[in-house]
Each structure stands twice: as structure tokens, then as C-alpha cells.
Design an enzyme around this catalytic site. Structure first.
Site: not given
Length: 466
Positions: A110, A243
Site C-alpha cells: 500500500s 490494496d
């Protein structure tokens, strides 16, 4: 096994093993043992008929029938996800680098993948420049995602139900030239990132190579940081990715699989992974902050600056240069006089605080106080008097909103607490009647009121200063 240890350089003298034991397996166990104890080299002599033995794989010949193996301990920096909190990782990197802890590989998830990309050349300049200017508008093309917890929950629910996503074109325009710049020169550290494949929710790792293009790496960074359902999935080679935190928010296992022996894992979102196995000679140094950070997806440069400083402080604490858990205190700070029965004895020395000390001698009150305090004790520290004393004084400092970005010695820390107590006294309860067990159980922080009172007395502060 008989050997000499010459400052980490091992000279093997003789070995003895049962004939039924597989020699190659036994030798691998020996290598693991020496690596676990961080030995530098192993030197040994072999018989003439063993010069071509598979046991010597990884050894170099230094003399006739004498061979040496040099152990290496690659360093990996693992950067977990955490949205707007990612500036913390820049502070961690700066301190590690300044102490000569240089990663051979940087792994990111991320927002950690964005930081990892900027650390490929072992330089945080671009990372700091980004965090100094990054705003929510740039990332999501809206002024605000959800500063409060309630607003954030509403945003997530709205996007999940309505399938209306924020796009990341502005972020792409910001990242692409940085990626192109980083890939233009040979990297000084390897880089791996993790995304999550939809709909299987399984981790997908991507490692940078000499053939990686700027478009390709930008796509993977955007995929790794696509916080679904707020942000739309990213399509790469016919597959959708979101993500990486959904599948592996702290890829320590990948770092170990890539051969890292010293792993610095930065967790700014959650705890540490539980269900993974590591080689016996791989050491993990967890760097995580006890502080509650601000909004997860709303980016404010001022808050980013605070997170950088907190990353620096926490890394110094993990390395043993600073003490404290919440606050930056000396490594040898001793506040054991505030822990365990020592706290009761100290409170009992003054008639104003003696009733609090007396209440703490009652078992239900004492157990409740210990449980209340345990929430502030460093999970990696012991719960002895020193640990309890640190938790006590740091809890008091937090309730009074003492500046968390400064480094203190014990004298200046006590002075800061006393000063904050004068301006923020309402943060602590002030009993107006006889202290009962019921009152103290409902207001355990009244114990800290007593601590503040004693700290505020000039003679006590002077004694502590010594």
C-alpha cells in the site's frame, strides 16, 4: 563438535557423528547454528578424499585442504500499509540509514510500496518532498474522504453499496515521473511490493528488475495502494488488483524467503503477523508506534511532519538509543519508584496522597489499577516495577497532552508534566470528598492526580533531578 571462536571467526577442529546420521543434514544444521549466533566465518580442514564433497558448497579454498565459508546477513526493510500515516516510515528509514543499517531489499505494501519505490536508491529526499506536499486532493481528487471515524465509515459504506469509486489519476500523474526518475539509474536496493488479486483475495508480489518499465511499476504501486472500495481496482494483465493490505500487510515472510536475516518490519496499521514460519537465523525487529494517528485516508502535510518525527523517535527506541514507549526518554531512565508497591510507598509519604495509597492496598483496587495500567506497557518489555513506573508517568503525560515530539531527560520530562498540569488540570479528576473504593474504581486516574501533586512539589522534583 570442537571448535575455536576467534572473535566470530570459527575454526573447526574436530567433529564426531553417528554413522546413521545424514552428514549433509547435520552440516546444514551446523551452518544454521553458526548463522543464528551471527558468526562471521567458518574455516576447516578436510581429508584429501573430501575435496569435492557437497559439504563444501559455498566454501572457498584458502590453502591446501583448508576451506572457509563467509556468512552474510542481508538486511530487509518491510514497510506495511497505513494510508496517510505512511510518513512514519520515512522517519524510520532516516534513522536506520544514519546508523549504518542499510537494506539490501525494501518491501512495501500500500503506502509502503510508494515509500519503498522512493527508497530504492537509499535516499529519502523524494519521500520527504512528497509527504511535505501530499494532500487528499492530490490522492483522491476530493477535498476530504472522512476525517472523523464516522465520516470515514459513511464514505466506505457509500462506495461499497453504490460502486462509486475514487480514481487515482492525480496520484498516477504524481507518481509516474518519480518512478521514471528512480528507474533511470541502477537501484541500490532491491524492491518488492504486494497487491491483492480480486476476487480471490490472494497476495500477488511484484519485484523490480532491470527490465521493469515506469508504466509497469506505476500500475503495481497504484494497485498495491488501491484501498477498495474507496478506490477502484487496478487492472493489470487482465486481472484486477486492490490494496495489498487485504492479503499481507506486513510481508515479513517474503523478506525471509528472499534470504534476509535482519528484518526491520514497520507496522503502522495493526499488530504483527502470527501465522508464518521463519528460518531460525532470521531476526525480526518490529517498529510500531503506540500512538493513535489521525485520519487514515486524508492527507495533511502538518500531520505528516509529526509522523516523520514519531518514526525517528520510535526507531531510536527500538535500537536502544532512547528509552520510553510513548515518549523519548533516556535509555537508562529509571522510574521504578512509580511502579508496583514503590508507588504505594511514595504516595503514602504525604498526608494529601496517603488516602490514595491506602486505597491501593485493597486487593480489588490494586488489581483494577494493574489492569488499567497494563494497556500502556510496552508489549516487548517486562511488567516489573520499572515497566509499571514508566507506564504510570507516560499515562500521566498523555492525559495532560505533554508534547510527544520532544526528546527529554527525566528532569525536563517531569518539568513538562508539571507545567502541563497547571494549564490542563481539568484532564484529571479532583476528589471533593472522602475517597471510597467505589469512587477510585470508577476514577482510577485519580492515582495520577496524586502523582502529579507530588511531582509538583519542588522538593520532590529536585530530588528526582539528582
Amino acid at each position: 563438535m570442537l571448535y575455536r571462536n576467534e572473535g566470530g571467526h570459527i575454526v573447526l577442529v574436530s567433529t564426531l557423528a553417528w554413522k546413521t546420521v545424514d552428514r549433509l543434514t547435520l552440516f546444514e544444521q551446523l551452518m544454521m547454528y553458526l548463522s543464528k549466533h551471527r558468526m562471521k566465518t567458518l574455516q576447516m580442514k578436510v581429508a584429501p578424499n573430501q575435496a569435492n564433497s557437497p559439504l563444501l558448497d559455498g566454501f572457498e579454498r584458502v590453502d591446501e585442504l583448508t576451506y572457509r565459508r563467509t556468512f552474510s546477513y542481508p538486511v530487509a526493510l518491510v514497510l506495511g500499509g497505513g494510508g496517510a500515516h505512511g510518513a512514519f516510515e520515512a522517519g524510520v528509514f532516516d534513522v536506520l540509514k544514519s546508523r549504518g543499517i542499510i537494506p539490501h531489499e525494501v518491501l512495501g505494501v500500500s503506502v509502503g510500496s510508494i515509500n519503498a519505490m522512493s527508497f530504492m536508491h537509499l535516499d529519502s529526499t523524494i519521500s520527504h518532498a512528497t509527504w511535505d506536499t501530499l494532500t487528499t486532493d492530490v490522492v483522491y481528487e476530493v477535498p476530504e474522504v472522512g476525517v472523523s471515524r464516522v465520516d470515514f465509515s459513511k464514505t466506505v459504506a457509500t462506495h461499497l453499496v453504490g460502486r462509486h469509486y475514487f480514481e487515482k489519476e492525480s496520484l498516477r500523474q504524481l507518481i509516474y515521473p518519480v518512478v521514471a526518475h528512480e528507474l533511470a539509474t541502477p537501484r541500490l536496493a532491491e524492491m518488492t511490493l504486494v497487491a491483492t488479486e480480486l476476487p480471490l483475495l490472494r497476495p500477488a508480489s511484484f519485484s523490480v528488475t532491470d527490465e521493469t518499465t515506469a508504466d509497469e511499476l506505476t500500475d503495481w504501486i497504484l494497485a498495491s495502494s488501491a484501498f477498495y472500495p474507496v478506490v477502484s481496482p487496478v487492472m493489470i494483465n487482465g486481472k484486477q488488483y486492490i490494496d495489498g493490505g487485504y492479503s499481507n500487510n506486513l510481508p515479513i515472510n517474503i523478506a525471509a524467503d528472499h534470504g534476509a536475516k535482519e528484518i526491520y518490519a514497520v507496522s503502522i496499521m495493526d499488530g504483527v503477523p502470527e501465522d508464518w514460519t521463519r528460518p531460525d537465523d532470521a531476526v525480526v525487529h518490529y517498529i510500531r508506534t503506540p500512538w493513535q494517528f489521525g485520519p487514515l485516508l486524508d492527507f495533511f502535510p502538518d500531520l505528516s511532519g509529526e509522523y516523520v518525527t514519531l518514526g525517528e523517535i520510535r526507531t531510536k527506541q527500538v535500537l536502544g538509543e532512547l528509552g520510553g514507549y510513548y515518549y523519548a526518554l533516556p535509555a537508562d531512565v529509571d522510574v521504578s519508584w512509580l511502579g508496583g508497591v514503590q508507588l504505594v510507598k511514595w504516595l503514602a509519604t504525604d498526608p494529601v496522597t496517603a488516602p490514595i495509597a491506602n486505597a491501593l492496598t485493597e486487593l480489588p483496587v490494586w488489581l483494577a489499577w494493574q489492569q488499567w495500567l497494563a494497556r500502556d506497557i510496552d508489549p516487548d518489555a517486562t511488567g516489573d516495577e520499572a515497566g509499571q513506573g514508566l507506564a504510570t508517568i507516560e499515562r500521566l503525560a498523555r492525559l495532560l497532552a505533554v508534547d510527544k515530539l520532544q526528546e527529554y531527560d527525566l528532569t525536563t520530562f517531569v518539568a513538562a508534566i508539571v507545567a502541563a498540569g497547571r494549564t490542563n488540570r481539568q484532564a484529571l479528576p479532583t476528589p471533593t470528598h472522602h475517597l471510597t473504593r467505589t469512587y477510585i474504581l470508577a476514577n482510577l486516574d485519580v492515582v495520577l492526580t496524586g502523582v502529579l501533586y507530588l511531582l509538583s512539589k519542588s522538593e520532590k522534583t529536585s530530588r528526582i533531578s539528582k
